[in-house]
Design a protein around this motif. Structure first.
Motif, PDB file in Angstrom:
ATOM      1  N   THR A 145     -10.218  -6.254  -1.762  1.00 57.37           N
ATOM      2  CA  THR A 145      -9.485  -5.488  -0.741  1.00 57.37           C
ATOM      3  C   THR A 145      -9.659  -3.986  -0.949  1.00 57.37           C
ATOM      4  O   THR A 145      -9.040  -3.188  -0.237  1.00 57.37           O
ATOM      5  CB  THR A 145      -7.991  -5.826  -0.785  1.00 57.37           C
ATOM      6  OG1 THR A 145      -7.471  -5.459  -2.070  1.00 57.37           O
ATOM      7  CG2 THR A 145      -7.768  -7.305  -0.544  1.00 57.37           C
ATOM      8  N   GLU A 146     -10.489  -3.617  -1.924  1.00 59.37           N
ATOM      9  CA  GLU A 146     -10.784  -2.215  -2.237  1.00 59.37           C
ATOM     10  C   GLU A 146      -9.510  -1.416  -2.481  1.00 59.37           C
ATOM     11  O   GLU A 146      -9.347  -0.279  -2.012  1.00 59.37           O
ATOM     12  CB  GLU A 146     -11.611  -1.585  -1.121  1.00 59.37           C
ATOM     13  CG  GLU A 146     -12.967  -2.253  -0.943  1.00 59.37           C
ATOM     14  CD  GLU A 146     -13.813  -1.607   0.131  1.00 59.37           C
ATOM     15  OE1 GLU A 146     -13.306  -0.691   0.800  1.00 59.37           O
ATOM     16  OE2 GLU A 146     -14.979  -2.005   0.283  1.00 59.37           O
ATOM     17  N   GLY A 147      -8.597  -2.042  -3.197  1.00 57.33           N
ATOM     18  CA  GLY A 147      -7.380  -1.339  -3.601  1.00 57.33           C
ATOM     19  C   GLY A 147      -6.272  -1.330  -2.574  1.00 57.33           C
ATOM     20  O   GLY A 147      -5.190  -0.790  -2.835  1.00 57.33           O
ATOM     21  N   ILE A 148      -6.499  -1.914  -1.403  1.00 53.83           N
ATOM     22  CA  ILE A 148      -5.471  -1.933  -0.371  1.00 53.83           C
ATOM     23  C   ILE A 148      -4.487  -3.061  -0.681  1.00 53.83           C
ATOM     24  O   ILE A 148      -4.878  -4.227  -0.770  1.00 53.83           O
ATOM     25  CB  ILE A 148      -6.087  -2.128   1.028  1.00 53.83           C
ATOM     26  CG1 ILE A 148      -7.063  -0.996   1.341  1.00 53.83           C
ATOM     27  CG2 ILE A 148      -5.005  -2.216   2.086  1.00 53.83           C
ATOM     28  CD1 ILE A 148      -7.818  -1.189   2.641  1.00 53.83           C
ATOM     29  N   HIS A 149      -3.207  -2.712  -0.847  1.00 52.64           N
ATOM     30  CA  HIS A 149      -2.184  -3.717  -1.111  1.00 52.64           C
ATOM     31  C   HIS A 149      -1.269  -3.790   0.099  1.00 52.64           C
ATOM     32  O   HIS A 149      -0.606  -2.822   0.470  1.00 52.64           O
ATOM     33  CB  HIS A 149      -1.379  -3.371  -2.362  1.00 52.64           C
ATOM     34  CG  HIS A 149      -0.211  -4.291  -2.578  1.00 52.64           C
ATOM     35  ND1 HIS A 149      -0.368  -5.641  -2.825  1.00 52.64           N
ATOM     36  CD2 HIS A 149       1.133  -4.058  -2.561  1.00 52.64           C
ATOM     37  CE1 HIS A 149       0.817  -6.201  -2.956  1.00 52.64           C
ATOM     38  NE2 HIS A 149       1.751  -5.258  -2.804  1.00 52.64           N
ATOM     39  N   VAL A 150      -1.251  -4.939   0.739  1.00 54.22           N
ATOM     40  CA  VAL A 150      -0.405  -5.171   1.906  1.00 54.22           C
ATOM     41  C   VAL A 150       0.508  -6.344   1.593  1.00 54.22           C
ATOM     42  O   VAL A 150       0.051  -7.394   1.106  1.00 54.22           O
ATOM     43  CB  VAL A 150      -1.257  -5.473   3.159  1.00 54.22           C
ATOM     44  CG1 VAL A 150      -0.370  -5.841   4.338  1.00 54.22           C
ATOM     45  CG2 VAL A 150      -2.133  -4.279   3.495  1.00 54.22           C
ATOM     46  N   HIS A 151       1.787  -6.161   1.875  1.00 51.37           N
ATOM     47  CA  HIS A 151       2.736  -7.262   1.662  1.00 51.37           C
ATOM     48  C   HIS A 151       2.503  -8.303   2.743  1.00 51.37           C
ATOM     49  O   HIS A 151       2.782  -8.090   3.922  1.00 51.37           O
ATOM     50  CB  HIS A 151       4.173  -6.746   1.726  1.00 51.37           C
ATOM     51  CG  HIS A 151       5.191  -7.827   1.470  1.00 51.37           C
ATOM     52  ND1 HIS A 151       5.529  -8.240   0.200  1.00 51.37           N
ATOM     53  CD2 HIS A 151       5.925  -8.588   2.322  1.00 51.37           C
ATOM     54  CE1 HIS A 151       6.437  -9.200   0.279  1.00 51.37           C
ATOM     55  NE2 HIS A 151       6.695  -9.434   1.558  1.00 51.37           N
ATOM     56  N   TRP A 152       1.942  -9.432   2.322  1.00 52.04           N
ATOM     57  CA  TRP A 152       1.609 -10.490   3.275  1.00 52.04           C
ATOM     58  C   TRP A 152       2.867 -11.304   3.587  1.00 52.04           C
ATOM     59  O   TRP A 152       3.619 -11.660   2.670  1.00 52.04           O
ATOM     60  CB  TRP A 152       0.527 -11.387   2.688  1.00 52.04           C
ATOM     61  CG  TRP A 152      -0.172 -12.217   3.728  1.00 52.04           C
ATOM     62  CD1 TRP A 152       0.090 -13.509   4.049  1.00 52.04           C
ATOM     63  CD2 TRP A 152      -1.227 -11.791   4.571  1.00 52.04           C
ATOM     64  NE1 TRP A 152      -0.739 -13.923   5.056  1.00 52.04           N
ATOM     65  CE2 TRP A 152      -1.573 -12.881   5.398  1.00 52.04           C
ATOM     66  CE3 TRP A 152      -1.919 -10.597   4.736  1.00 52.04           C
ATOM     67  CZ2 TRP A 152      -2.572 -12.825   6.352  1.00 52.04           C
ATOM     68  CZ3 TRP A 152      -2.911 -10.530   5.683  1.00 52.04           C
ATOM     69  CH2 TRP A 152      -3.232 -11.629   6.480  1.00 52.04           C
ATOM     70  N   PRO A 153       3.115 -11.590   4.860  1.00 50.58           N
ATOM     71  CA  PRO A 153       4.312 -12.371   5.206  1.00 50.58           C
ATOM     72  C   PRO A 153       4.354 -13.696   4.441  1.00 50.58           C
ATOM     73  O   PRO A 153       3.357 -14.414   4.373  1.00 50.58           O
ATOM     74  CB  PRO A 153       4.138 -12.614   6.715  1.00 50.58           C
ATOM     75  CG  PRO A 153       3.311 -11.461   7.174  1.00 50.58           C
ATOM     76  CD  PRO A 153       2.375 -11.153   6.046  1.00 50.58           C
ATOM     77  N   GLY A 154       5.508 -13.977   3.861  1.00 47.05           N
ATOM     78  CA  GLY A 154       5.675 -15.227   3.111  1.00 47.05           C
ATOM     79  C   GLY A 154       5.591 -15.061   1.616  1.00 47.05           C
ATOM     80  O   GLY A 154       5.974 -15.971   0.878  1.00 47.05           O
ATOM     81  N   GLN A 155       5.105 -13.916   1.131  1.00 43.93           N
ATOM     82  CA  GLN A 155       5.008 -13.739  -0.309  1.00 43.93           C
ATOM     83  C   GLN A 155       6.297 -13.124  -0.856  1.00 43.93           C
ATOM     84  O   GLN A 155       7.078 -12.508  -0.123  1.00 43.93           O
ATOM     85  CB  GLN A 155       3.804 -12.868  -0.666  1.00 43.93           C
ATOM     86  CG  GLN A 155       4.007 -11.369  -0.423  1.00 43.93           C
ATOM     87  CD  GLN A 155       2.803 -10.549  -0.853  1.00 43.93           C
ATOM     88  OE1 GLN A 155       1.769 -10.569  -0.193  1.00 43.93           O
ATOM     89  NE2 GLN A 155       2.956  -9.825  -1.947  1.00 43.93           N
ATOM     90  N   GLU A 156       6.506 -13.296  -2.160  1.00 46.67           N
ATOM     91  CA  GLU A 156       7.690 -12.753  -2.799  1.00 46.67           C
ATOM     92  C   GLU A 156       7.621 -11.230  -2.844  1.00 46.67           C
ATOM     93  O   GLU A 156       6.544 -10.631  -2.776  1.00 46.67           O
ATOM     94  CB  GLU A 156       7.820 -13.324  -4.216  1.00 46.67           C
ATOM     95  CG  GLU A 156       7.922 -14.850  -4.270  1.00 46.67           C
ATOM     96  CD  GLU A 156       9.201 -15.354  -3.634  1.00 46.67           C
ATOM     97  OE1 GLU A 156      10.201 -14.594  -3.625  1.00 46.67           O
ATOM     98  OE2 GLU A 156       9.212 -16.514  -3.149  1.00 46.67           O
ATOM     99  N   ALA A 157       8.789 -10.588  -2.998  1.00 45.03           N
ATOM    100  CA  ALA A 157       8.870  -9.124  -2.929  1.00 45.03           C
ATOM    101  C   ALA A 157       8.060  -8.454  -4.033  1.00 45.03           C
ATOM    102  O   ALA A 157       7.394  -7.444  -3.817  1.00 45.03           O
ATOM    103  CB  ALA A 157      10.328  -8.686  -2.999  1.00 45.03           C
TER     104      ALA A 157
END
Length: 425
Positions: free
Chosen positions: A101-113
């Protein structure tokens, strides 16, 4: 009666579940990467092919084969098997890869906080080229990604490790390779699905040919911004990103790339469009060619308006004494010394060429059959045009003059005798 209908419905549901879930696991090749820095300070990537297994099940399931890497795909709104229905496991080619993801962190729906994601791609291809499906697998992790150049420091995966994943996005084409004739309408299939609603999806189509890349269409769901045409927006809202070419031309030939971006995931499928136009074949002589012995005739076989360029033209001759035989029929003889014209480039970008020879008429060649065979990649079988040669004896003017002279002499004698007889009376 109601009990019978209930049993029927029960078995119908069971059959449907069995159909969807008939593939429980697949052998896969995991293409791992090892990045090292060379003496010049540049990074080299070494691909390592490792054996792995794609297993469908629930969280906590034990690996079916504990001696190999297992990618356990657990339940989500996307079931990768639904995109390969009616296909046996033996017909599928499976490849797994890491995805950066080349360092891009996106909170994906359904994952823990406090959860991070490691991403992998799983590509399933039909071994006869009927479809290509790529799924993005999300593997939850407690460790933050190592930064923008995460591919330089991939976390190690042991030979017996189990990675529990879920399918987050799927992109598919039913026809990775398309053959089309000139002037036809073609729909290049591309579909996608995301495991949650409201995702900001950007769909683009590009065409690549001879190193040139041209954007054909672009649409972003959140801004509703549209560039280009060829994709139905109503169908696009349901995940159908197919692109329609209304009228194919020679310049339509090339690779078409359908890409889907749902940050941080970017997936694409390639559809290779091959324009193939079969040749029109004709001879400059009719089904029967009548010549006098000793004369010469230029015989031309012309292949017109074909694409692509390569075409094969062969002249044959068949002996009349064997043409009627069915058992042990000798093959037609290839004619030597065939001449080819230069290729003609037509206005519609197709090609034309002719193959010809000079036929010397001889009575011993009379009743022979001559066959022009044209082969091209657009044809399942060669196109064949043929004619039969008939050779006549040459007409002798000397013989005609002698016979005419004798007839005139006889007529003159007859006239003289008639006159003599009339004078005697």
């Amino acid at each position: 009666m109601s009990r019978l209908m209930g049993n029927f419905a029960y078995f119908f549901i069971l059959a449907g579940v069995h159909c969807v879930q008939q593939i429980q696991w697949l052998p896969c090749q995991f293409t791992d990467e090892q990045v090292t820095k060379n003496e010049e300070g540049h990074f080299d990537t070494q691909l390592i092919h490792r054996q792995a297994m794609l297993q469908f099940g629930q969280k906590g399931d034990a690996p079916l084969n504990p001696h190999t890497i297992t990618f356990l795909i657990t339940g989500s709104k996307l079931d990768l098997r639904r995109y390969v229905e009616q296909v046996e496991a033996e017909q599928l080619e499976c490849e797994l890869r890491r995805y950066s993801t080349e360092g891009i962190h996106v909170h994906w729906p359904g994952q823990e906080a406090k959860e991070y994601n490691r991403w992998f791609t799983c590509t399933l291809k039909h071994n006869q080229g009927l479809f290509t499906v790529t799924g993005f697998l999300r593997h939850p992790s407690d460790h933050a990604p190592p930064g923008q150049q995460d591919f330089r420091r991939w976390p190690a995966i042991s030979d017996t490790e189990k990675l529990t994943t879920a399918v987050a996005m799927v992109i598919k084409t039913q026809r990775p390779s398309v053959k089309a004739r000139l002037g036809s309408q073609q729909k290049l299939h591309c579909q996608f699905s995301v495991d949650h609603r409201g995702a900001n999806v950007t769909v683009e189509w590009h065409r690549q040919h001879h190193g040139e890349r041209t954007k054909l269409f672009s649409h972003t769901s959140r801004t509703k911004l549209v560039q280009g045409s060829g994709v139905e927006l109503k169908a696009l809202a349901g995940g159908d990103a197919s692109y329609t070419l209304p009228f194919t031309k020679v310049k339509s030939d090339g690779a078409y790339i359908c890409s889907v971006l749902v940050n941080p995931l970017f997936g694409s499928v390639d559809i290779n469009l091959h324009i193939e136009e079969p040749p029109r074949v004709s001879l400059n002589v009719g089904p029967t060619l009548v010549l006098q012995e000793g004369s010469e005739q230029k015989v031309i076989c012309e292949a017109e308006n074909y694409y692509p360029l390569d075409v094969d033209i062969v002249w044959y001759e068949q002996d009349p004494n064997t043409s009627g035989q069915r058992v042990g029929l000798p093959l037609p003889k290839v004619l030597p010394n065939i001449l080819l014209s230069s290729h003609k480039h037509n206005q519609d970008m197709t090609y034309s060429v002719s193959a010809f020879f000079y036929l010397q008429a001889s009575t011993r060649h009379s009743e022979r059959e001559y066959i022009c065979s044209v082969s091209h990649q657009s044809l399942r079988m060669p196109i064949k045009k043929r004619f039969i040669l008939k050779v006549e004896e040459p007409f002798s003017w000397m013989f005609f003059l002698i016979v005419s002279f004798i007839i005139l002499v006889l007529l003159a004698v007859l006239v003289v005798m008639l006159c003599y007889l009339n004078s005697g009376e």
